[in-house]
Scaffold this motif. Structure first.
Motif, PDB file in Angstrom:
ATOM      1  N   UNK A   8       6.288 -31.101  64.937  1.00 11.04           N
ATOM      2  CA  UNK A   8       6.334 -29.652  64.824  1.00 11.04           C
ATOM      3  C   UNK A   8       7.519 -29.088  65.562  1.00 11.04           C
ATOM      4  N   UNK A  67      -6.698 -33.571  64.862  1.00 14.64           N
ATOM      5  CA  UNK A  67      -7.207 -34.935  64.927  1.00 14.64           C
ATOM      6  C   UNK A  67      -6.660 -35.690  66.133  1.00 14.64           C
ATOM      7  N   UNK A  84      -1.992 -34.391  58.007  1.00 11.97           N
ATOM      8  CA  UNK A  84      -2.634 -34.719  59.262  1.00 11.97           C
ATOM      9  C   UNK A  84      -2.563 -33.468  60.123  1.00 11.97           C
ATOM     10  N   UNK A  85      -3.705 -32.925  60.477  1.00  7.44           N
ATOM     11  CA  UNK A  85      -3.646 -31.710  61.277  1.00  7.44           C
ATOM     12  C   UNK A  85      -3.666 -32.086  62.751  1.00  7.44           C
ATOM     13  N   UNK A  86      -3.141 -31.197  63.544  1.00  9.98           N
ATOM     14  CA  UNK A  86      -3.061 -31.463  64.975  1.00  9.98           C
ATOM     15  C   UNK A  86      -4.447 -31.597  65.588  1.00  9.98           C
ATOM     16  N   UNK A 111       3.210 -34.792  65.826  1.00  9.60           N
ATOM     17  CA  UNK A 111       2.953 -34.081  64.574  1.00  9.60           C
ATOM     18  C   UNK A 111       4.201 -33.431  64.002  1.00  9.60           C
TER      19      UNK A 111
END
Lengths: 566, 914
Positions: free
Chosen positions: B110, A544, A540-542, B108
């Protein structure tokens, strides 16, 4: 229709016990027997999208077809749908009623699921008799927008690659030109780009190779006997190469090679030692158990050739198997023929653009009449599945007959110039297949799970007080309600029994009881066979984020405003 | 052609205008919400979404002058249950629930650090109602799926209350076949090692519905279970949850009573009295009516360790013993150990009475109380930090003074009697691993008879307890406590001999207890503790200027008692368990102090005193100590029966010296010293337990034999108050007691209760080296509390949820007394010849009480729930003898019988709870 139904049932139940007393006992007889006796079902599940948020409802439609003919199959009446995680734990389960081979239903994706990719699998009671690989399976992505991701970003994972080599027909035979298929994939089973070469024991380069599509390809080589070859693979962007030992070339034995010229498909069988009067070989080709060709030839000068017309072959995956004089399979190869006649589906919407709350009308046209159809409408956003979509034709013609998950199956049906060659590479690099000769040749005769022809079976096991299974115990199952249904059954030698339920729809309570000297335990109707399939992990990339929030708000609004309706 | 159109995503307007119009101007005065929304929509780019039903009764009153929409909405919706959620150009109006319009912090993953923490309750999405209902039928798959189901795997999890989220301690989690089970630790966690495969897990906890979970155990895994409160059977809850404990539990001779059970019983003076309830249990006796002391299995009243939240209570009685000092509203449970005392307890030889108060409500503020003709009580409780810290305070007082003033007898009008008690509890759950509980307790009594001598006494204690989980297998409890008991007698009627007499005892206690779940078969407990005693045995001082009383102060007495123990609960097989415990206690009597020396080989009496030795501060005067083994064994015979066996030895380093048989305010406590060795009690008991008719009836039969060494007795004519040389009046006795106890109990149902019969004997033998130290020529004689036959019947009948009545019937043989049996003249003076000690008995005791409980309706939304209790004590009005005594009047000896409640005593109490 109903006559066929009864006939099929009779095949399943009655002829199971008939022993093939054929004098010849040939491969063909056994093949025909198996084909007649063992009905194979295939399920296809059309889900409304590829990516779900927890809190959303998955809408699905199930098609149950005869695995050979791809016609709707009205045998099983219940389909079992599960969402399983990578530990093979089933997290969401539903039973869906099938009518004339078609069923539809919903699965609520609870927020107790974390963001990850899961496998949606579906099967019927009858399918539980066979390998879990024959179940319908599809990876789905679930995103829990309420809790942060557990997996670290993709950039922080060390990549792992896997390189596999498959000599055509199964054997690497010395002194003969062999075709070798290969596949190099990452930890998710997705193909990667690379360059590679084959070296002999003296590290001398024999052949170079690189993949065509999806990390797969093939090359030719003529191995010498007593030599050990290795493949060196350099994955693009990686520092150190992979080294894989090829199987040791056989000095004696069979090799199979398929070549095409025009409409002729030739199966070339090589035999070493290349003596003038070699043994007889037998070739059997079938597409989903529908016979394409069966022929016997004697090997002469180390070679035998079988020819087939491509146009005689059915669409989809054809198995070409070579048997020796003792009817033992010695080489096998899959061959794929892309369907020529598609459905010719076109969809037209009434307008190009719509305003809020405008009615949308869709015109669906097909070349041929269609009995069943499902349409899903969803927003095209950046939330997509990594493995690509699966269409019903891709599934029925290709992926359902192969092991594991096939990356972007639609590609093989496309008009791309390389599609045919790529499909052949895919065929070369397959291990498991739905059809297994071992089952055919050993004449498997008994099946644990009967097809649910009338309705759902509740299975139970009777036990003595000390916990050992008890046979011959009479037990009852009843469904309390306005009209109380009572079903009875007696346990078999293994202590097991089945109750065939009628009108058993919705969430209902069931009471099971037996005499005081025994206990009764209901068995789960869901399959306990773990799946061996690997599927891609969540990426899942940021980027989205925005789409995700919008979807999340949409999901919450739906749940809050339509809570009572769901 | 059939067409299935699957879900259409809710259309979300995603367009954002370059210059958003987001300000509102307008005066809204009782405007309908829909109208308000329309106006806002017309002035801005926003669009409203709402459910008509949610807003149709909402009117908006707000004034806005070019204000942000969010500000205006905030004002407009204050006081309603509606919430607004703005996402892009949409405004969603929702009821109760809110919408999360952003992703969680660092979604996410990170590693983005952010101080703010987002808390959004998404549990609705986690478990839809439908799925929860099915929780019991659902098969939970535990661990990574495997085809190989041989061997064992470990299941762990937490058991919590679904309503409060509170961890449930001591909930039993088990499977029935084979029987493997465990109780949750102080944090609600359990760890079970089970064979892989299919099981039905049963979870039971006090006051909770029994939960079952179908599991298929593949590998090590986790299963958390939330239990629902069992609301419907209002009162039988506790017993239900421990229905088979009597048979399958390890302990024997242990009676556990919950306050809910006790509140159902009819009692004198309209108040639930835990001491009186305990008295109805088999093997527990009292010397007389209206007294608090317990005689457990032939032991003296001072041989019971009474703990209130782990701190020692010396005098659990109020007002001549008519009330016990435990306020029923703050009580949670009482456990009485008659035998099978585990190694963590020590210090008294006969029994342990462990009383626990509740902890305050963690969720909301509440209270309860009651009013009867004699007492009033009020308890308040609530959270300090919601879900984490709570308080509970209970107060009780009497207004008997006021009643006495209303009487028309002068003697009574000039008397006074008052008491109050106060209990406080603070608990703080710091985190999953640490909990701290602090308790305080104060009881104060005072009475004055006919305006003459004023008596007062008080019992105070405080304790702090820290529970800590080191790891899931090991947890520890650290307790510090302090107790003080003192009494005071003052008289100033005659200024010339006005006096003030005082006695006090203080003790400080520190202990640590550890429980280690070594393997599923072995649970090891270990720990230790130290008690520091300091006694002021008496002072007699003049009161007022005119008093001519000579001051007399007895020297202080101090000692230190230390005990360490280790125990192992070993489940040899699922049916057989063995508990082995060993305690080692050591005691030192310490200076500073003067100790008299007596001639060796002569009786200890004033005449043989030869010297006084002074011991400096902290110097040991006497040392005692020894091992105290504790063993218990249980074997389950069939599905519903078991046999149990136990042996225990205990040592007691502090004795009560009293020439009455009950506990009275003027009792003296004395530490063991050079001349008074500690008491040692041994008990062996065997029991058989059987539950009948599907656990509807519990029956038990217990037999015990007990010996006591060094029990304190007195020479004839002993003086106990202000005696500087108590050793000259105290003699040592040996005791033996044996008995058989039979109990049938129906814990559940509309009709419930129990019937017990006890045959027990208790004897003493005093055989000193000298004639003056011998009683009854050294023969065994019955103790003061030897009452061979006792029958108790408790019978409750619940007519419906709001109305129940109960009957309590007690019969016992009269207690022994020493009677004057002859009169003779010697030297012209008439004298009385007394029988051997305790050779006669007062008449048998019989009493029946009756009570009716009426509750108000059970509507959930009510300001306060109340109930009325009408009770009649001694329904038959029998004149039970408390004692028989003889008075010489005009040379004639007359016998009298004293009865305390010779009339039926009706009371009415009003109880409330909010």
């Amino acid at each position: 229709m109903s006559i066929t139904r009864i006939f099929l049932l009779a095949l399943v139940f009655v002829s199971i016990s008939v022993c093939p007393a054929d004098a010849q006992d040939s491969v063909l007889t056994k093949f025909n027997n198996y084909r007649k006796k063992v009905l194979q079902e295939k399920l296809f599940v059309h889900v409304d999208r590829e990516v779900y948020l927890t809190g959303e409802t998955m809408w699905l439609k199930i098609y149950c077809v005869d695995a050979s003919l791809h016609k709707p199959n009205d045998i099983s009446k219940v389909a079992y749908v599960e969402i399983v995680d990578k530990n093979n734990l089933s997290l969401v389960r539903e039973k869906i009623i099938l009518t004339d081979g078609v069923g539809s239903g919903t699965l609520f994706i609870p927020a107790s699921l974390g963001s990850d990719t899961y496998l949606l699998r579906a099967y019927t009671n009858w399918m539980k008799n066979f390998s879990a690989e024959s179940y319908f399976k599809k990876p789905i992505t679930v995103v829990n927008s309420f809790v942060k991701l557990e997996t670290p970003p993709a950039s922080k994972i060390t990549p792992v690659f896997d390189a596999q080599f498959f000599p055509e027909g199964g054997n690497l035979l010395a002194g003969v030109a062999n075709k070798i298929g290969f596949k190099v994939s990452d930890r998710n089973g997705l193909g990667v780009d690379f360059t590679g070469y084959i070296a002999d024991g003296n590290n001398e380069k024999i052949a170079d190779f690189k993949p065509l599509r999806f990390g797969m390809g093939s090359f030719d080589m003529t191995p010498e006997k007593d030599k050990q070859y290795k493949a060196v693979v350099q994955v693009t962007g990686q520092s150190s190469p992979l080294e894989v030992q090829l199987p040791k070339p056989l000095e004696e034995g069979f090799a199979l090679r398929i070549t095409e010229s025009g409409a002729t498909v030739t199966a070339e069988v090589s035999f070493m030692p290349a003596i003038q009067n070699g043994p007889a070989v037998y070739m059997l080709a079938h597409t989903r158990q529908q016979l394409a060709k069966a022929e016997r030839k004697r090997i002469s000068g180390g070679k035998a050739f079988f020819e087939m017309n491509r146009n005689d072959l059915k669409d989809g995956v054809t198995h070409i198997t070579i048997f020796d004089e003792n009817s033992r399979p010695v080489a096998e190869r899959l061959y794929f023929k892309s369907p020529v006649n598609g459905l010719g589906l076109t969809v037209k919407s009434s307008q190009e653009t719509y305003r809020l709350r405008n009615r949308v009308t869709l015109d669906v046209q097909t070349d041929r009449p269609v009995q069943q159809m499902s349409v899903s409408v969803y927003k095209l956003d950046s939330l997509v599945n990594t493995i690509g979509e699966t269409h019903i034709s891709d599934y029925l013609y290709l992926t359902s007959d192969l092991v594991g998950l096939v990356e972007s199956p639609s590609y093989y049906f496309s008009n791309d110039a390389n599609a045919k060659a790529a499909a052949d590479n895919l065929m070369l690099t397959q291990g498991w297949r739905r059809f297994s000769w071992t089952d055919v040749l050993k004449s498997k005769e008994s099946f644990t799970y009967a097809p649910e022809y009338h309705g759902h079976f509740i299975r139970a096991i009777a036990k003595e007080i000390n916990g050992t299974p008890a046979s011959g115990v009479l037990a009852y199952v009843s469904v309390p309600g306005k009209i109380v249904d009572v079903y009875s059954a007696r346990s078999d030698a293994k202590g097991e029994m089945s109750f065939e339920m009628k009108h058993f729809i919705g969430g209902q309570k069931v009471l099971a009881f037996t005499d005081s000297a025994h206990t009764i335990e209901l068995l789960s109707p869901f399959s306990d066979k773990p799946t061996t399939a690997r599927w891609p992990e969540l990426r899942l990339s940021t980027a989205v984020e925005r789409n995700l929030i919008a979807r999340s708000v949409g999901m919450q609004v739906q749940n809050i405003y339509y809570d009572a309706a769901m | 052609m059939r067409l299935l159109v699957a879900l259409l995503l809710v259309a979300l307007p995603l367009c954002v205008a370059a210059q958003q119009r987001d300000k509102v101007t307008g005066n809204f005065n009782g405007t309908r919400f829909a109208q308000f929304a329309q106006q806002v929509e017309s002035q801005t780019d926003f669009h409203f979404y709402y459910r008509l039903g949610d807003v149709d009764s909402v009117f908006v009153t707000v004034n806005a002058n070019n204000e942000l929409v969010s500000k205006v909405l905030e004002k407009a919706l204050t006081g309603t249950t509606l919430q607004f959620n703005i996402f892009e150009t949409s405004i969603y109006i929702t009821k109760d629930k809110s919408i999360m319009t952003s992703l969680p912090v660092d979604f996410f993953n990170q590693g983005v650090q952010s101080g703010q923490k987002q808390i959004f309750d998404y549990s609705d999405y986690e478990k839809k109602e439908r799925q929860r209902e099915l929780a019991e039928e659902k098969l939970y798959l535990i661990g990574t799926k495997t085809a190989d189901l041989t061997g064992e795997a470990t299941l762990t999890g937490t058991i919590t209350d679904i309503k409060t989220g509170e961890a449930l301690i001591g909930a039993s989690v088990y499977i029935e076949r084979p029987t493997i089970g465990v109780a949750t630790d102080p944090f609600g966690r359990y760890t079970l090692k089970l064979p892989r495969g299919r099981h039905e897990l049963v979870i039971k906890s006090i006051g909770m519905k029994v939960a079952r979970r179908q599991i298929l155990l593949y590998n090590n895994g986790k299963l958390d279970v939330e239990l629902e409160e069992d609301i419907i059977p209002l009162k039988e809850v506790l017993v239900e949850s421990e229905r088979d404990v009597r048979v399958t539990g390890m302990q024997m001779g242990v009676e556990k009573l919950d306050i809910k059970v006790m509140k159902n019983m009819p009692l004198a003076l309209g108040e639930t009295d835990i001491m009186k309830v305990v008295l109805t249990l088999p093997g527990v006796q009292t010397v007389g009516e209206g007294t608090v002391g317990l005689n457990v299995r032939g032991g003296a009243t001072s041989q019971n360790l009474i703990l209130f939240n782990d701190a020692v209570v010396y005098n659990p009685s109020h007002m001549f013993g008519f009330f016990s000092t435990f306020n029923p509203d703050v009580m949670k449970s009482v456990e009485l150990y008659k035998s099978g005392i585990t190694a963590d307890y020590g210090g008294r030889i006969s029994s342990v009475l462990d009383v626990h108060s509740r902890e305050g409500n963690l969720k909301k503020f509440s209270g309860s109380g009651g009013i009867s003709p004699i007492t009033g009580r009020l308890t308040l409780e609530g959270p300090i930090i919601k879900e984490k810290a709570s308080f509970l305070v209970g107060m009780r007082s009497t207004y008997s003074d006021w009643i006495l003033k209303q009487l028309n007898t002068d003697r009574l009008r000039n008397s006074s009697a008052s008491f109050y008690d106060f209990t406080a509890n603070l608990s703080y759950k710091i985190n999953d691993k640490n909990t701290i509980i602090a308790n305080g307790y104060l009881s104060q009594d005072g009475f004055k008879l006919n305006a003459d001598t004023a008596y007062s006494y008080s019992d105070k204690n405080a304790s702090v307890k820290w529970k800590h989980v080191f790891n899931p297998k090991l947890f520890g409890v650290f307790t510090g406590s302090f107790s003080k008991y003192n009494y005071n007698i003052a008289s100033d009627k005659n200024p010339v001999n006005a006096f003030n007499m005082a006695f006090s005892i203080r003790q400080a206690n520190a202990k640590a207890d550890f429980t280690y779940f070594y393997t599923p078969k072995h649970t090891i407990t270990a720990g230790g503790g130290t008690i520091l005693y300091r006694l002021s045995p008496g002072s007699f001082l003049p009161r007022g200027e005119e008093s001519l009383v000579t001051p007399d102060i007895l020297q202080n007495d101090q000692g230190v008692e230390t005990g360490v123990y280790v125990g192992d609960n070993w489940d040899i097989t699922p049916k057989t368990s063995l508990y082995m415990g060993l305690r080692y206690s050591i005691y030192q009597n310490l200076g500073s102090k003067d100790v008299y020396q007596y001639v060796n080989g002569e009786p200890i009496q004033t005449g043989t005193r030869v010297d006084t030795v002074r011991y400096g501060a902290g110097k040991a005067v006497a040392n005692y100590g020894g091992f105290e083994p504790r063993v218990a064994f249980r074997h389950i015979l069939g599905k519903n029966s078991s046999v149990k066996l136990s042996f225990n030895r205990l040592r007691q380093y502090i004795q009560m010296l009293s020439n009455t048989t009950a506990i009275t305010p003027t009792d003296i406590w004395k530490l063991s010293d050079k001349y008074i060795p500690p008491q040692i009690g041994n008990q062996i008991s065997v029991g058989y337990y059987k539950n009948l008719k599907g656990n509807q009836f519990e029956t038990s039969l217990e037999v015990y034999y007990k010996t006591i060494e060094n029990a304190a007795d007195y020479k004839n004519g002993a003086v106990l108050l202000l005696n500087h040389a108590l050793e000259t009046d105290v003699i040592r006795a040996r005791g033996k007691a044996y008995g058989i106890e039979f109990l049938v109990k129906k814990p559940l149902g509309k009709m419930n209760g129990w019937l017990s019969y006890t045959y027990s004997r208790s004897f003493l033998q005093t055989k000193g080296a000298f004639e003056s130290e011998t009683v009854n020529q050294g023969n065994w004689y019955p103790s003061n509390y030897d009452k061979p036959h006792a029958i108790n019947l408790i019978w409750n009948y619940k007519v419906n949820r709001r109305f129940n009545f109960s009957i309590n019937t007690v019969y016992s043989t009269g207690r022994p007394i020493t009677l004057p049996i002859a009169k003779y003249e010697m030297g012209g003076v008439g004298r009385v010849f007394y029988s051997d000690r305790n050779q006669y008995r007062i008449p048998d005791y019989f009493r029946t009480d009756f009570s009716v409980n009426i509750e108000g309706n059970h509507k959930i939304r009510k300001l306060a729930h109340s109930s009325w209790t009408f009770a009649v004590y001694n329904l038959t009005g029998r004149h039970n003898a408390y004692s028989v005594f003889f008075v010489s009047q005009n040379g004639v000896i007359k016998g009298y019988q004293l009865s305390i409640f010779a009339q039926p005593i009706p009371t009415i109490t009003y109880n409330f709870k909010f």
